[in-house]
Design a protein around this motif. Structure first.
Motif, mmCIF file in Angstrom:
data_model
loop_
_atom_site.group_PDB
_atom_site.id
_atom_site.type_symbol
_atom_site.label_atom_id
_atom_site.label_comp_id
_atom_site.label_asym_id
_atom_site.label_seq_id
_atom_site.Cartn_x
_atom_site.Cartn_y
_atom_site.Cartn_z
ATOM 1 N N ALA A 84 0.799 -1.306 0.019
ATOM 2 C CA ALA A 84 0.118 -0.189 0.074
ATOM 3 C C ALA A 84 0.842 1.377 -0.068
ATOM 4 N N ALA A 85 1.821 1.222 0.952
ATOM 5 C CA ALA A 85 2.941 2.547 0.766
ATOM 6 C C ALA A 85 3.902 2.245 -0.783
ATOM 7 N N LEU A 86 3.748 1.394 -1.339
ATOM 8 C CA LEU A 86 4.589 1.513 -2.740
ATOM 9 C C LEU A 86 3.478 1.933 -3.897
ATOM 10 N N PHE A 87 2.193 1.780 -3.700
ATOM 11 C CA PHE A 87 1.610 2.458 -4.531
ATOM 12 C C PHE A 87 0.979 3.560 -4.193
ATOM 13 N N SER A 88 0.981 4.239 -2.911
ATOM 14 C CA SER A 88 0.562 5.373 -2.734
ATOM 15 C C SER A 88 2.158 6.366 -2.879
ATOM 16 N N MET A 89 3.777 6.176 -2.994
ATOM 17 C CA MET A 89 4.237 6.696 -3.644
ATOM 18 C C MET A 89 4.850 6.807 -4.890
ATOM 19 N N LEU A 90 4.499 5.850 -5.213
ATOM 20 C CA LEU A 90 3.851 5.497 -7.053
ATOM 21 C C LEU A 90 2.693 6.809 -7.730
ATOM 22 N N ALA A 91 1.590 6.855 -6.655
ATOM 23 C CA ALA A 91 -0.162 7.875 -7.273
ATOM 24 C C ALA A 91 0.860 8.740 -6.824
ATOM 25 N N ALA A 130 12.296 10.443 -6.485
ATOM 26 C CA ALA A 130 12.978 9.812 -6.135
ATOM 27 C C ALA A 130 14.680 8.892 -7.082
ATOM 28 N N PHE A 131 14.145 8.295 -8.183
ATOM 29 C CA PHE A 131 14.523 8.102 -8.937
ATOM 30 C C PHE A 131 14.655 8.100 -9.988
ATOM 31 N N ALA A 132 14.231 9.343 -10.274
ATOM 32 C CA ALA A 132 15.353 9.896 -11.346
ATOM 33 C C ALA A 132 16.314 10.854 -10.932
ATOM 34 N N ASN A 133 16.512 11.070 -9.585
ATOM 35 C CA ASN A 133 17.610 10.977 -8.508
ATOM 36 C C ASN A 133 18.565 10.145 -8.412
ATOM 37 N N THR A 134 18.408 8.837 -8.537
ATOM 38 C CA THR A 134 19.329 7.935 -8.193
ATOM 39 C C THR A 134 19.646 7.412 -9.283
#
Length: 278
Positions: free
Chosen positions: A67-74, A81-85
């Protein structure tokens, strides 16, 4: 003399194949995608059980993490964050792949280069490279350059040593066959040695890529909290453990997809015999 009579016993007629027949199990076991789904389901169930016990107050369930993963994707926080990493990661992996394969092939083809290079990369592979991060910070600061160097020192030893072993263990019979057809040294290297070494070289690239992902996150945790490392650090400080584990799971998912992409490139462009067999 009368012939002996035999009693006729009708054979049992099967009414239907059971759901768990050996044939269906064998078909399931021969399907790699089905095995991956079963493996993922087992891990997810074990994770959910461990979170409900719980094994630790800071260990969330699989459902909370998802649920936290889908919330951060939404809300776009995880893609940002991945764009920086991925910037230092992509640069570091590209440099490690090109330079590492070149050094490994050179060591495999030339004994003098081998004597000079192999001890260095064996030491680098065995050394605790995280201890070098403070030295890199002192030398290059806390910018992208330091993070690229961290990715390189994590990924390059694996790539170099696998490329070296791939070239060095080329079957001698193939080399002799090439010589019998009057092939010169560039032809032997390009058409026999490198083609024979391709599977092991790509195995080293996959392992090096996995180590590069570890180096990228390690750099963000130890150098400066940016990208996915910032999410992990901040979520840990605020005890938002589902969000922290979701960020870690996101790194694992992206790493697996990237490694699978390397395998597809190898099969699609460099190993046609494997493509036709599948």
């Amino acid at each position: 003399m009368t012939p002996t009579t035999r009693e006729f016993v009708p054979a049992a007629v099967p009414l239907g194949r059971p759901a768990s027949s050996p044939h269906s199990l064998q078909t399931l076991a021969s399907n790699p995608y089905a095995l991956r789904i079963v493996s993922f389901a087992i891990v997810a169930l074990a994770w959910e059980w461990a979170g409900r016990v719980p094994v630790s107050p800071s260990f969330p369930t699989f459902g909370e993490t998802a649920a936290a993963l889908f919330s951060m994707l939404a809300d776009g926080s995880l893609p940002a964050a991945f764009a920086n990493t991925l910037v230092p990661l992509a640069i570091g992996i590209a440099l490690s792949s090109v330079v590492g394969v070149a050094i490994g092939v050179a060591m495999g083809l030339n004994e003098k280069v081998e004597w000079f290079g192999v001890p260095i990369f064996i030491v680098l592979q065995a050394a605790p490279l995280a201890a070098l991060v403070p030295l890199l910070v002192l030398a290059y600061g806390i910018g992208v350059t330091t993070k690229v160097f961290v990715v390189c020192i994590m990924a390059m030893p694996v790539i170099v040593l696998n490329s070296f072993k791939a070239v060095r263990h080329t079957p001698h019979s193939l080399i002799e066959m090439g010589r019998s057809f009057m092939a010169n040294r560039p032809q032997l290297i390009g058409k026999i040695i490198l083609r024979s070494a391709t599977p092991v070289i790509f195995a080293g690239l996959r392992l090096g890529t996995a180590a590069g992902f570890v180096g990228a996150i390690l750099a963000e945790l130890l150098v400066t909290p940016t990208g996915v490392g910032d999410i992990i650090t901040y979520s840990q400080s605020t005890a938002d453990y589902p969000r922290m584990y979701a960020a870690i799971a996101g790194v694992i998912i992206v790493s697996v997809l990237f490694i699978e992409g390397l395998g597809w490139v190898e099969q699609r462009f460099l190993r046609p015999e494997k493509r036709s067999a599948s």
